[in-house]
Design an enzyme around this catalytic site. Structure first.
Site, PDB file in Angstrom:
ATOM      1  N   GLY A  15       0.835  -1.205   0.000  1.00 42.63           N
ATOM      2  CA  GLY A  15       0.000   0.000   0.000  1.00 42.63           C
ATOM      3  C   GLY A  15       0.863   1.246   0.000  1.00 42.63           C
ATOM      4  N   SER A  17       1.334   3.325  -2.450  1.00 46.50           N
ATOM      5  CA  SER A  17       1.007   4.294  -3.502  1.00 46.50           C
ATOM      6  C   SER A  17       0.352   5.567  -2.984  1.00 46.50           C
ATOM      7  CB  SER A  17       0.073   3.634  -4.521  1.00 46.50           C
ATOM      8  OG  SER A  17      -1.064   3.103  -3.869  1.00 46.50           O
ATOM      9  N   ARG A  18      -0.210   5.504  -1.784  1.00 45.06           N
ATOM     10  CA  ARG A  18      -0.927   6.691  -1.278  1.00 45.06           C
ATOM     11  C   ARG A  18      -0.719   6.832   0.228  1.00 45.06           C
ATOM     12  NH1 ARG A  18      -6.328   5.872  -1.451  1.00 45.06           N
ATOM     13  NH2 ARG A  18      -6.309   3.728  -2.187  1.00 45.06           N
ATOM     14  N   VAL A  67      -2.521  -7.903  -1.487  1.00 41.87           N
ATOM     15  CA  VAL A  67      -1.868  -8.566  -0.350  1.00 41.87           C
ATOM     16  C   VAL A  67      -2.697  -9.725   0.219  1.00 41.87           C
ATOM     17  CG1 VAL A  67      -0.477  -6.576   0.376  1.00 41.87           C
ATOM     18  CG2 VAL A  67      -2.771  -6.895   1.338  1.00 41.87           C
ATOM     19  N   ASN A  93       1.751  -2.235   5.348  1.00 41.07           N
ATOM     20  CA  ASN A  93       0.969  -1.027   5.539  1.00 41.07           C
ATOM     21  C   ASN A  93      -0.404  -1.078   4.862  1.00 41.07           C
ATOM     22  OD1 ASN A  93       0.694   2.123   5.780  1.00 41.07           O
ATOM     23  ND2 ASN A  93       0.501   1.676   3.592  1.00 41.07           N
ATOM     24  N   SER A 145      -3.370   0.149  14.489  1.00 42.88           N
ATOM     25  CA  SER A 145      -4.192   1.356  14.629  1.00 42.88           C
ATOM     26  C   SER A 145      -4.571   1.504  16.095  1.00 42.88           C
ATOM     27  CB  SER A 145      -5.477   1.220  13.813  1.00 42.88           C
ATOM     28  OG  SER A 145      -6.402   2.221  14.204  1.00 42.88           O
ATOM     29  N   TYR A 158     -12.428  -3.945  11.406  1.00 39.94           N
ATOM     30  CA  TYR A 158     -11.128  -3.256  11.320  1.00 39.94           C
ATOM     31  C   TYR A 158     -10.381  -3.317  12.653  1.00 39.94           C
ATOM     32  CZ  TYR A 158      -7.995   0.756  10.279  1.00 39.94           C
ATOM     33  OH  TYR A 158      -6.916   1.585  10.085  1.00 39.94           O
ATOM     34  N   ALA A 160     -10.731  -5.535  15.008  1.00 40.13           N
ATOM     35  CA  ALA A 160     -10.316  -6.931  15.250  1.00 40.13           C
ATOM     36  C   ALA A 160      -9.062  -7.247  14.442  1.00 40.13           C
ATOM     37  CB  ALA A 160     -11.446  -7.887  14.877  1.00 40.13           C
ATOM     38  N   LYS A 162      -6.790  -5.132  13.386  1.00 42.44           N
ATOM     39  CA  LYS A 162      -5.638  -4.387  13.910  1.00 42.44           C
ATOM     40  C   LYS A 162      -5.167  -4.961  15.253  1.00 42.44           C
ATOM     41  CE  LYS A 162      -5.203  -1.460  10.497  1.00 42.44           C
ATOM     42  NZ  LYS A 162      -4.102  -1.659   9.528  1.00 42.44           N
ATOM     43  N   ILE A 191      -4.966  10.066  11.122  1.00 39.47           N
ATOM     44  CA  ILE A 191      -3.979  10.658  10.234  1.00 39.47           C
ATOM     45  C   ILE A 191      -4.692  11.166   8.980  1.00 39.47           C
ATOM     46  CG2 ILE A 191      -1.782  10.215   9.018  1.00 39.47           C
ATOM     47  CD1 ILE A 191      -1.666   9.650  12.108  1.00 39.47           C
TER      48      ILE A 191
HETATM   49  P1  NAP Z   1      -5.101   4.985   2.145  1.00 34.69           P
HETATM   50  O1  NAP Z   1      -4.716   6.395   1.949  1.00 34.69           O
HETATM   51  O2  NAP Z   1      -6.514   4.568   1.908  1.00 34.69           O
HETATM   52  O3  NAP Z   1      -4.113   4.059   1.251  1.00 34.69           O
HETATM   53  C1  NAP Z   1      -4.272   2.685   1.293  1.00 34.69           C
HETATM   54  C2  NAP Z   1      -3.153   2.023   0.521  1.00 34.69           C
HETATM   55  O4  NAP Z   1      -3.329   0.594   0.622  1.00 34.69           O
HETATM   56  C3  NAP Z   1      -3.178   2.354  -0.965  1.00 34.69           C
HETATM   57  O5  NAP Z   1      -1.850   2.422  -1.417  1.00 34.69           O
HETATM   58  C4  NAP Z   1      -3.891   1.142  -1.575  1.00 34.69           C
HETATM   59  O6  NAP Z   1      -3.498   0.864  -2.921  1.00 34.69           O
HETATM   60  C5  NAP Z   1      -3.371   0.040  -0.677  1.00 34.69           C
HETATM   61  N1  NAP Z   1      -4.204  -1.154  -0.667  1.00 34.69           N
HETATM   62  C6  NAP Z   1      -5.505  -1.269  -0.315  1.00 34.69           C
HETATM   63  N2  NAP Z   1      -5.913  -2.542  -0.439  1.00 34.69           N
HETATM   64  C7  NAP Z   1      -4.835  -3.250  -0.865  1.00 34.69           C
HETATM   65  C8  NAP Z   1      -4.622  -4.609  -1.188  1.00 34.69           C
HETATM   66  N3  NAP Z   1      -5.602  -5.512  -1.085  1.00 34.69           N
HETATM   67  N4  NAP Z   1      -3.402  -4.988  -1.621  1.00 34.69           N
HETATM   68  C9  NAP Z   1      -2.399  -4.086  -1.756  1.00 34.69           C
HETATM   69  N5  NAP Z   1      -2.548  -2.774  -1.455  1.00 34.69           N
HETATM   70  C10 NAP Z   1      -3.751  -2.368  -1.032  1.00 34.69           C
HETATM   71  O7  NAP Z   1      -4.775   4.503   3.632  1.00 34.69           O
HETATM   72  P2  NAP Z   1      -3.842   5.158   4.757  1.00 34.69           P
HETATM   73  O8  NAP Z   1      -4.689   6.060   5.572  1.00 34.69           O
HETATM   74  O9  NAP Z   1      -2.589   5.652   4.183  1.00 34.69           O
HETATM   75  O10 NAP Z   1      -3.585   3.867   5.665  1.00 34.69           O
HETATM   76  C11 NAP Z   1      -2.405   3.097   5.564  1.00 34.69           C
HETATM   77  C12 NAP Z   1      -2.379   2.111   6.718  1.00 34.69           C
HETATM   78  O11 NAP Z   1      -2.429   2.812   7.956  1.00 34.69           O
HETATM   79  C13 NAP Z   1      -3.571   1.146   6.744  1.00 34.69           C
HETATM   80  O12 NAP Z   1      -3.149  -0.126   7.203  1.00 34.69           O
HETATM   81  C14 NAP Z   1      -4.504   1.771   7.752  1.00 34.69           C
HETATM   82  O13 NAP Z   1      -5.358   0.824   8.328  1.00 34.69           O
HETATM   83  C15 NAP Z   1      -3.493   2.329   8.754  1.00 34.69           C
HETATM   84  N6  NAP Z   1      -4.034   3.415   9.566  1.00 34.69           N
HETATM   85  C16 NAP Z   1      -4.481   4.570   9.017  1.00 34.69           C
HETATM   86  C17 NAP Z   1      -4.964   5.561   9.847  1.00 34.69           C
HETATM   87  C18 NAP Z   1      -5.463   6.872   9.309  1.00 34.69           C
HETATM   88  O14 NAP Z   1      -5.996   7.670  10.116  1.00 34.69           O
HETATM   89  N7  NAP Z   1      -5.330   7.185   8.040  1.00 34.69           N
HETATM   90  C19 NAP Z   1      -5.015   5.371  11.231  1.00 34.69           C
HETATM   91  C20 NAP Z   1      -4.539   4.171  11.762  1.00 34.69           C
HETATM   92  C21 NAP Z   1      -4.052   3.197  10.919  1.00 34.69           C
HETATM   93  P3  NAP Z   1      -4.320   1.475  -4.191  1.00 34.69           P
HETATM   94  O15 NAP Z   1      -3.869   2.895  -4.308  1.00 34.69           O
HETATM   95  O16 NAP Z   1      -3.900   0.665  -5.342  1.00 34.69           O
HETATM   96  O17 NAP Z   1      -5.750   1.360  -3.855  1.00 34.69           O
END
Ligand code: NAP
Length: 251
Positions: A15, A17-18, A67, A93, A145, A158, A160, A162, A191
């Site tokens: 993950g 890419s973003r 993944v 990630n 998380s 989610y 569960a 994490k 975030i």
């Molecule tokens: P995001 O902006 O939605 O980005 C998600 C990333 O995961 C994207 O690169 C997406 O790829 C990739 N992805 C999704 N499903 C996938 C799969 N099946 N196989 C491979 N890649 C996949 O999310 P984020 O906020 O950066 O979150 C990143 C991590 O941090 C996650 O594990 C999330 O649970 C955790 N987290 C986030 C927060 C928050 O507040 N943002 C808080 C706690 C934990 P594509 O671009 O190709 O879709």
């Protein structure tokens, strides 16, 4: 610019890419690693991250796989290792949410969130383990998380997944400890990424009132925690959960 402590090492960021994954990829590249930027659907975003990394003089490779797909993960990792050498830093990630109250949660939403967030980490660790163990040096950082610790209404699946990652982290840390591999969990709070962009304003305001630092975190602040755990400076830390949440939960 920082010390190139990961020079000569390959790092896979799922993950990447973003959002948080993108920030982690850029940070690990800045530390000298060759970074494999995994994504599943958004090829343009992944190519952009790769271009950003390459513009700094570092090396990056985009890699598309889901993944949650054990076979696809094994095939992709083995192709990467064959071409570039062992993966010594793995950041699990990739993550998704599919929220809903437990009473109404669809079985497929439970399964998909567990498959991507929890089984995805298992798949990637297993695929990378052999070459990492042979290297006798490795860093695995799983992305948890804050809701894995405190729970959250509407996120039974989610939270569960994490919380499961925390148990997985502690077990794999023990299993791999004799091979010079550390395994840790970073647990972000809220975030600013695409994942949280859709939160209703009222939910955001309520949240901000509960965060002692009074703001949401930035992806780069999570990437800094991952970078520390991936660095030689964290060589005696394993099985640990590092909270990055502005004080929302103090453990
Ligand atoms: P995001 O902006 O939605 O980005 C998600 C990333 O995961 C994207 O690169 C997406 O790829 C990739 N992805 C999704 N499903 C996938 C799969 N099946 N196989 C491979 N890649 C996949 O999310 P984020 O906020 O950066 O979150 C990143 C991590 O941090 C996650 O594990 C999330 O649970 C955790 N987290 C986030 C927060 C928050 O507040 N943002 C808080 C706690 C934990 P594509 O671009 O190709 O879709």
């Amino acid at each position: 610019m920082c010390e190139k402590v990961l020079h000569g090492r390959n790092a896979l960021v799922t993950g990447g890419s973003r959002g948080i994954g993108r920030a982690i990829g850029l940070r690990l590249a800045d530390m000298g690693a060759t970074v494999f930027i995994n994504f599943t659907s958004n090829e343009d975003a992944a190519s952009q991250v790769v271009a950003e990394i390459e513009a700094t003089g570092a090396k990056a490779v985009p890699c598309r796989f889901d993944v949650s797909d054990n076979k696809a993960v094994k095939e992709s990792v083995s192709a990467l290792v064959k071409e570039h050498g062992p993966i010594q830093v793995l950041v699990n990630n990739a993550g998704i949410t599919k929220d809903g109250l437990l009473a109404r949660m669809k079985e497929q939403d439970w399964d998909r969130v567990l498959d991507v967030n929890l089984k995805g980490a298992f798949n990637c660790i297993q695929a990378c383990a052999m070459s990492m163990m042979k290297s006798r040096w490795g860093r695995i950082v799983n992305m948890g998380s804050v809701v894995g610790t405190i729970g959250n209404i509407g996120q039974a699946n989610y939270s569960a997944a994490k919380a499961g990652l925390e148990g997985l982290t502690k077990t794999v840390a023990r299993e791999m400890s004799t091979r010079g591999i550390t395994v840790n969990l970073v647990a972000p709070g809220f975030i600013e990424t695409d994942m949280t962009a859709g939160l209703p304003e009222k939910v955001k305001t309520d949240l901000l009132n509960r965060i002692p630092l009074g703001r949401m975190g930035q992806p780069e602040e999570v990437a800094d925690a991952v970078a520390f755990l991936a660095s030689p400076a964290a060589s005696y830390i394993t099985g640990h959960t590092l909270h990055v949440n502005g004080g929302l939960v103090c453990q």
